[in-house]
Write an enzyme that holds these catalytic residues in place. Structure first.
Site, PDB file in Angstrom:
ATOM      1  N   ASP A  59      19.242  62.769  56.642  1.00  0.00           N
ATOM      2  CA  ASP A  59      17.840  62.941  57.532  1.00  0.00           C
ATOM      3  C   ASP A  59      17.982  63.938  58.755  1.00  0.00           C
ATOM      4  O   ASP A  59      17.336  64.110  59.471  1.00  0.00           O
ATOM      5  CB  ASP A  59      17.729  61.648  58.237  1.00  0.00           C
ATOM      6  CG  ASP A  59      18.733  60.923  58.964  1.00  0.00           C
ATOM      7  OD1 ASP A  59      19.935  61.791  59.260  1.00  0.00           O
ATOM      8  OD2 ASP A  59      18.615  59.893  59.761  1.00  0.00           O
ATOM      9  N   ASP A  98      20.142  59.200  52.365  1.00  0.00           N
ATOM     10  CA  ASP A  98      20.324  59.004  53.781  1.00  0.00           C
ATOM     11  C   ASP A  98      19.105  58.178  54.059  1.00  0.00           C
ATOM     12  O   ASP A  98      17.888  58.449  53.760  1.00  0.00           O
ATOM     13  CB  ASP A  98      20.259  60.129  54.618  1.00  0.00           C
ATOM     14  CG  ASP A  98      21.043  59.685  55.811  1.00  0.00           C
ATOM     15  OD1 ASP A  98      21.778  58.860  56.055  1.00  0.00           O
ATOM     16  OD2 ASP A  98      20.979  60.790  56.601  1.00  0.00           O
ATOM     17  N   LYS A 128      23.250  56.197  51.890  1.00  0.00           N
ATOM     18  CA  LYS A 128      23.925  56.179  53.259  1.00  0.00           C
ATOM     19  C   LYS A 128      23.032  55.353  54.162  1.00  0.00           C
ATOM     20  O   LYS A 128      22.145  55.683  54.305  1.00  0.00           O
ATOM     21  CB  LYS A 128      24.327  57.459  53.622  1.00  0.00           C
ATOM     22  CG  LYS A 128      25.050  57.422  55.031  1.00  0.00           C
ATOM     23  CD  LYS A 128      25.809  58.780  55.270  1.00  0.00           C
ATOM     24  CE  LYS A 128      24.989  59.679  56.012  1.00  0.00           C
ATOM     25  NZ  LYS A 128      24.480  59.306  57.134  1.00  0.00           N
ATOM     26  N   GLU A 197      31.770  60.671  62.317  1.00  0.00           N
ATOM     27  CA  GLU A 197      31.031  61.630  62.867  1.00  0.00           C
ATOM     28  C   GLU A 197      31.518  61.713  64.222  1.00  0.00           C
ATOM     29  O   GLU A 197      31.513  60.815  65.185  1.00  0.00           O
ATOM     30  CB  GLU A 197      29.577  61.710  62.730  1.00  0.00           C
ATOM     31  CG  GLU A 197      29.030  62.698  63.385  1.00  0.00           C
ATOM     32  CD  GLU A 197      27.363  62.990  63.128  1.00  0.00           C
ATOM     33  OE1 GLU A 197      26.944  62.183  62.190  1.00  0.00           O
ATOM     34  OE2 GLU A 197      27.013  63.841  63.614  1.00  0.00           O
TER      35      GLU A 197
HETATM   36  O1  KIV Z   1      21.970  63.498  58.028  1.00  0.00           O
HETATM   37  C1  KIV Z   1      23.072  64.090  58.020  1.00  0.00           C
HETATM   38  O2  KIV Z   1      23.305  65.282  57.714  1.00  0.00           O
HETATM   39  C2  KIV Z   1      24.324  63.373  58.311  1.00  0.00           C
HETATM   40  C3  KIV Z   1      25.488  64.282  58.127  1.00  0.00           C
HETATM   41  C4  KIV Z   1      25.788  64.831  59.513  1.00  0.00           C
HETATM   42  C5  KIV Z   1      26.643  63.225  57.884  1.00  0.00           C
HETATM   43  O3  KIV Z   1      24.308  62.228  58.268  1.00  0.00           O
END
Ligand code: KIV
Length: 311
Positions: A59, A98, A128, A197
């Site tokens: 995201d 995500d 995720k 992170e």
């Molecule tokens: O959305 C994304 O790119 C992420 C990464 C930074 C792990 O969650």
């Protein structure tokens, strides 16, 4: 020698999709896992060609692709479409979609329904979601529905406001322990991997040792089981302020501007297009087309004289 030798660029080689259990094997062997974000078919194809293991349809697209200030407004449809595009381009890497803010917090049912959508219609291999706390139950429900889940703790951009902004996390002994507890709870819920992170390396190292599943770090030092970077950050496409953990491996934004400037100059000067950029037609057809037999509109001097003989 095998018919299918492992290319040097892969830590782990398979002819087709990288099997999910291979990630745990890579952790056990000490082979680093490489992950990058991607948001469309060409970037999925290029990441695959480069031997990347995991692709995240993140995201982060809300910021780096769509120009928003945060990831909060990203919709499930946006992630769904981008996942469809990425999975058309990427064949070997495991593609992780995500779950955007608001798509899983409310209930296990909502979380499972939306995760199923991303897998079934998006073609994602896994999803995720962010945070510990209530996300642990959501992760467990999604795993229970047969979908692999990656956790994400530390700086969780969807709830950055609660965290006091886009800041490093786990910088006190108490917060560090809380972060590791969250990661352990996500592992117990069935997550196959956890993103860490923006946490100090000591905390990431302790989490990596405590967990049996692989950790993927971003701004978490060198001791995680793998690393992830955002496509636009690492390739020099993103103009905004990048976090300190970003390493730029190319300046493609500059290369694009330079190419567009040359294009504009050649269009204006008439240097582009050249003969080789055009389509031919058979000579006789062209002659017929350009000859008098071809009907063409009358030009002002011809109006009223259209029946005169041409010599
Ligand atoms: O959305 C994304 O790119 C992420 C990464 C930074 C792990 O969650």
């Amino acid at each position: 020698m095998s018919d299918n030798p492992k290319p040097t660029r892969y830590a782990s080689w398979t002819t087709g999709k990288l099997p999910l259990p291979e990630l745990a094997e890579m952790k056990r062997r000490g082979d680093k896992i490489v992950m990058v974000t991607a948001y469309d078919a060409p970037s999925g194809r290029l990441a695959d060609a480069a031997g990347v293991d995991l692709i995240l349809v993140g995201d982060s697209s809300g910021m780096v692709v769509h120009g928003r200030e945060s990831t909060v407004a990203v919709s499930l449809d946006e992630i769904l479409f981008m996942t469809q595009w990425v999975t058309r381009g990427a064949k070997r890497p495991i593609v992780i979609a995500d779950m955007p803010f608001g798509s899983y917090e409310e209930s296990d049912e909502l979380a499972v329904r939306n995760a199923v959508l991303l897998v079934k219609e998006g073609g994602a291999d896994a999803i995720k979601l962010e945070r510990g706390g209530t996300s642990v139950a959501r992760a467990q429900a999604i795993v229970g529905a047969g979908i692999p889940v990656m956790g994400h703790v530390g700086l969780t951009p969807q709830t950055a406001t609660v965290l006091g902004g886009f800041k490093a996390q786990g910088r006190t002994a108490e917060r560090a322990q809380q972060l590791i507890d969250d990661a352990l709870a996500l592992e117990a819920a069935g997550c196959f991997s956890i993103v860490l992170e923006a946490v100090p390396p000591a905390v990431a190292r302790a989490a990596t040792q405590a967990l049996t599943v692989p950790t993927i770090g971003i701004g978490a030092g060198a001791d995680t089981d793998g690393q992830v970077l955002v496509w636009h950050d690492m390739l020099g496409f993103y103009e905004g302020r990048s976090p300190r953990f970003v390493k730029r491996y190319a300046e493609l934004g500059e290369a694009v501007v330079e190419a567009l400037e040359r294009y504009a100059e050649e269009v204006r000067s008439g240097a582009f297009p050249e003969e080789k950029h055009t389509y031919g037609m058979p000579e006789e057809e062209q002659a017929a087309f350009e000859g008098d037999s071809v009907e063409r509109p009358l030009v002002p001097g011809e109006i009223g004289r259209e029946h005169e003989q041409h010599r």
